[in-house]
Design a protein around this motif. Sequence first.
Motif, short mmCIF file in Angstrom:
data_model
loop_
_atom_site.label_atom_id
_atom_site.label_comp_id
_atom_site.label_asym_id
_atom_site.label_seq_id
_atom_site.Cartn_x
_atom_site.Cartn_y
_atom_site.Cartn_z
N LEU A 1 70.63 63.23 -33.00
CA LEU A 1 70.40 63.47 -34.41
C LEU A 1 71.48 63.33 -35.19
CD1 LEU A 1 68.09 66.56 -34.49
CD2 LEU A 1 67.29 64.43 -35.22
N ASP A 2 71.26 62.57 -36.45
CA ASP A 2 72.14 62.61 -37.37
C ASP A 2 72.28 63.71 -38.05
OD1 ASP A 2 73.82 60.13 -39.26
OD2 ASP A 2 72.74 61.69 -40.49
N SER A 3 73.59 64.30 -38.47
CA SER A 3 73.85 65.53 -39.05
C SER A 3 73.21 65.50 -40.41
CB SER A 3 75.33 65.63 -39.43
OG SER A 3 75.85 64.65 -40.34
N ARG A 4 72.47 64.51 -40.91
CA ARG A 4 71.81 64.66 -42.02
C ARG A 4 70.51 65.58 -41.79
NH1 ARG A 4 67.98 60.02 -44.68
NH2 ARG A 4 67.54 60.91 -46.59
N PHE A 5 69.94 65.45 -40.43
CA PHE A 5 68.71 66.31 -40.07
C PHE A 5 69.08 67.66 -39.47
CE2 PHE A 5 67.99 61.74 -39.82
CZ PHE A 5 67.43 61.44 -40.80
N ALA A 6 70.45 68.19 -39.55
CA ALA A 6 70.64 69.21 -39.07
C ALA A 6 70.82 70.40 -40.24
CB ALA A 6 72.08 69.22 -38.42
N ALA B 1 77.68 76.58 -31.21
CA ALA B 1 78.67 75.65 -31.03
C ALA B 1 78.92 75.94 -29.50
CB ALA B 1 79.87 76.08 -31.74
N GLY B 2 79.21 74.76 -28.82
CA GLY B 2 79.41 75.00 -27.30
C GLY B 2 78.29 74.88 -26.28
N GLN C 1 73.95 68.59 -30.60
CA GLN C 1 74.91 69.35 -29.87
C GLN C 1 76.07 69.77 -30.76
OE1 GLN C 1 76.63 68.08 -26.44
NE2 GLN C 1 76.58 70.10 -25.52
N VAL C 2 76.44 70.97 -31.12
CA VAL C 2 77.58 71.22 -31.77
C VAL C 2 78.71 71.36 -30.87
CG1 VAL C 2 78.40 72.75 -33.61
CG2 VAL C 2 76.18 72.09 -33.48
N ALA C 3 79.98 70.76 -31.09
CA ALA C 3 81.07 70.87 -30.14
C ALA C 3 81.53 72.43 -30.34
CB ALA C 3 82.00 69.78 -30.63
#
Length: 180
Positions: free
Chosen positions: A35-40, A128-129, A177-179
């Motif tokens: 997903l593009d971050s716009r949709f996060a 995250a992670g 996913q969030v790093a």
Amino acid sequence: MSLLDRATAPDPFDILPARPAFMLSSTDIADGQPLDSRFAHGSVGGENVSPQLSWSGFPAETKGFVVTCFDPDAPTGSGFWHWVLVGLPASVTELPAGAGAAGMLPPGAFHVRNDYGDLNYGGSAPPAGDVVHRYVFTVHAIDVEDLGLNDSVSPAYVGFNLAFHTLARATLRPTFQVAA
């Protein structure tokens, strides 16, 4: 075991009665793609915008639609509901980007509270992670115009009613996913 070691959950439709499929497409999201971050969700730097969706090829006897977005990989034991949109008439076969915001729905349609506690679309925000999360965007073609629900019911109760009224389903499963 750390979050990174956790396996992904089964796809929710693997454990529900099978239904015929129809076509779901989007100019914003793609099956199996990030997903593009716009949709996060804003909590992870996103804009909390629901993606554009359009559908076709549903059964002729369809009388309405329900749109959902569910994360089966959330570390909750019960997944996480990001979007539950009920009451779409059979004449609506597309939602523009941002339609999940409060006040942007077609007449007769309404949101059920998502797991953030809001009556709108709530974007992806995995820890995250954590493992890569799947976001199961689904359009359910239903055999009734009205499920007899209101915005005070839970997403699970909507799902329970869908089990008895879904003629066919269309899905897209983007990821996020969030790093660490």
